[in-house]
Motif scaffolding. Sequence first.
Motif, PDB file in Angstrom:
ATOM      1  N   ARG A 438     -11.747 -50.292   1.721  1.00  0.00           N
ATOM      2  CA  ARG A 438     -11.340 -50.062   3.112  1.00  0.00           C
ATOM      3  C   ARG A 438     -10.017 -49.315   3.189  1.00  0.00           C
ATOM      4  NH1 ARG A 438     -11.903 -56.192   5.103  1.00  0.00           N
ATOM      5  NH2 ARG A 438     -10.891 -56.420   3.055  1.00  0.00           N
ATOM      6  N   LYS A 441     -11.114 -45.061   0.200  1.00  0.00           N
ATOM      7  CA  LYS A 441     -12.561 -44.926   0.379  1.00  0.00           C
ATOM      8  C   LYS A 441     -13.318 -44.583  -0.900  1.00  0.00           C
ATOM      9  CE  LYS A 441     -12.248 -46.103   4.585  1.00  0.00           C
ATOM     10  NZ  LYS A 441     -12.521 -45.312   5.779  1.00  0.00           N
ATOM     11  N   PRO A 493     -13.904 -40.498   4.569  1.00  0.00           N
ATOM     12  CA  PRO A 493     -15.013 -40.647   3.618  1.00  0.00           C
ATOM     13  C   PRO A 493     -15.646 -39.328   3.177  1.00  0.00           C
ATOM     14  CG  PRO A 493     -15.771 -41.143   5.832  1.00  0.00           C
ATOM     15  CD  PRO A 493     -14.275 -40.950   5.924  1.00  0.00           C
ATOM     16  N   LYS A 496     -15.995 -37.647  -0.703  1.00  0.00           N
ATOM     17  CA  LYS A 496     -15.776 -38.667  -1.724  1.00  0.00           C
ATOM     18  C   LYS A 496     -16.976 -38.822  -2.656  1.00  0.00           C
ATOM     19  CE  LYS A 496     -11.624 -39.780  -0.274  1.00  0.00           C
ATOM     20  NZ  LYS A 496     -11.374 -38.838   0.825  1.00  0.00           N
ATOM     21  N   GLN A 594     -10.196 -50.241   9.173  1.00  0.00           N
ATOM     22  CA  GLN A 594     -11.082 -49.427   8.340  1.00  0.00           C
ATOM     23  C   GLN A 594     -12.205 -50.266   7.714  1.00  0.00           C
ATOM     24  OE1 GLN A 594     -10.927 -46.022   7.757  1.00  0.00           O
ATOM     25  NE2 GLN A 594      -9.267 -45.930   9.262  1.00  0.00           N
ATOM     26  N   VAL A 596     -15.779 -49.411   4.840  1.00  0.00           N
ATOM     27  CA  VAL A 596     -16.269 -48.436   3.864  1.00  0.00           C
ATOM     28  C   VAL A 596     -17.548 -47.811   4.411  1.00  0.00           C
ATOM     29  CG1 VAL A 596     -17.030 -48.043   1.503  1.00  0.00           C
ATOM     30  CG2 VAL A 596     -15.283 -49.775   1.974  1.00  0.00           C
TER      31      VAL A 596
END
Length: 642
Positions: A438, A441, A493, A496, A594, A596
């Motif tokens: 979180r 990421k 995100p 990533k 946040q 994920v």
Amino acid sequence: MMGGYAGRYLYVDLTSGKIQVRELPRAWARDYLGGTGVAARFLWEELYAGVDPLGPDNVIVFGTGPATGALGHATGRLVIASKSPLTGLWGESHVGGHLAPEIKYAGYDFIAVRGRSDRPVYLWVDDDHVEIRPADHLWGKTTREANQMIWEELGDDTVQVAVIGPAGENLVRFANVIVDFYDAAGRTGMGAVMGSKRLKAIAVRGSRGVRPADPDGYYEAVRAMYEKATTGEWSQIADETIRRYGTPYLIDVMSAIGRLPTKNHYTGIFPEYEEINGDALRALRISRKSCFSCFLQCKYVHHVPSGGYEGTLTGGPEYEALVALGSNLMISDLEAIVHGNQLCNDYGMDVISAGKVISWLMECYERGLVTEEDLGGMRPRWGDADLMVDLIHKMARREGIGDLLAEGALRAARKMGRGTERYVIHVKGLEASAQDGRSHKSIGLAHAVNVRGADHLRGLCTYDELPWAVKYAYERFGEEEARKMVIDDRLDPRGKGYLTWLTENFYSIVDSIITCKYGAMWPMIYYYDDFAPMLRALTGIEEHGDPRYLALMGERIYMIRRCFNAREGAGRKEDTLNPRFTEEPMPEGPGKGQVVELDVMLPEYYEYRGLDLETGWPKREKLEELGLSDVADELARLGRLS
């Protein structure tokens, strides 16, 4: 003869007592390098789908790489690989110290052990003399006691030993293997595999050397890498962080970005972090130790001089132990953490899993899902250091509730029921290491997709971890590539999936050379173009001098382990995280609010990895591109190929 390699490996069957010396295939060296890569290829061919991890047909590998013992920086690491009794999937753990070079000096690239002895034994390797010796007198001894007894029996305290403790003997599913008294091959239960075979230890003494194919070229390449790491800003970074504190320096760093796992990963903020950080630990420091051929010397020995844990002497604890037994349990009693760390070493038990199993129990008790009646009057409350110590004893000995906890948090929760499974912070059955996606990421994705479970050493990217590290990504990859990874925002995100794919491939090479993550993972000193000249001069294999081939080989090594899991039935449904990360926003700190976003990152990752989005199975065209056609054929036969 290839340079760097011994050119042969040892194959031991404990059921029959048969010992064989076999030739290392050149193709394995060329295409899988060594270490993790060769172990993965070997175990793919040696094992079959559904093999019992604690049965005699499972095989455990103690593997070196071509650079092992060749006097490059930090080339003393060993990989221990097998099918994991904790996850039922690919199992792999690494350890430093001095054992790996001794295996190479004895004349072997790796040692493979299968079968099961009808009595406790240990393996004694003295160059060409290999003997299975009785170990009844060692059974039940701690790792420290057994190591010293082996030295006395052999009359040589320079013999290098890998040993299990009572946890491995009792088949605790997260039992580890200890080397050099304090260094642990901690994760995935390799100690339980040894225990199932009644293999107490492997003791090795070697008198041979390692010769590069091009000694002068190898010397120049190694010297260039050494100078790069020990001059300028890299040297200053090392002096201020890992050389001064060891990995405990990370307590402050992770606290600052809100990524210090606390209260079973409920939050990333531990108000009392300064009680367990590197500066606090320095007050207990009495000595320093080093792994083989390492200029860094980041290992420290600590002693508790007084109080309830007076006399405790331990290597570490490392960052992961300080979290697992500290912030994770809301314990700020540093001396208790040091004591718990040494208990795990003595018993031979993974400190990460041990701490996370306890935090699962504490949260379930807090939520009323587990009662005092279930626990024989025990009341597992946050911050209870004495309870932590007591439960370590109980798990290692499989006493009382410890018998259930020794199965690992996921199995324990499934047996317990009552909704307790929701509070197991794991991936694929492996309890999570000390990261939180979180607040970072890419590590959320890396945990979810990793081949051995919620892991920090196979895919953790550091370029997007800290603000000051971003510039190194731009320097290495260029602005276009760095922006593609959205490298300058760890909370975005996008990109990533690509970043994690790149990172996993590179670490596969690092773990096959084998060398330390220092310099490769953090700080980010070395890359393929640094390792290629060294490997070309070392092995004499032309392909090893091509950074592009190394990148392809890294992808191959990673993918064959993914295929190992697919053969066991693991696919898309296993590439996930606990709802704590995907549904419960971070409650405080820099990552507040946040979660994920796996739904964003996973499709991108699957595209680069060559996996089917619906099933997670590998695609044939990707496997053929990587030279894994035979692997594709076996997966197709099992219906696990896209």
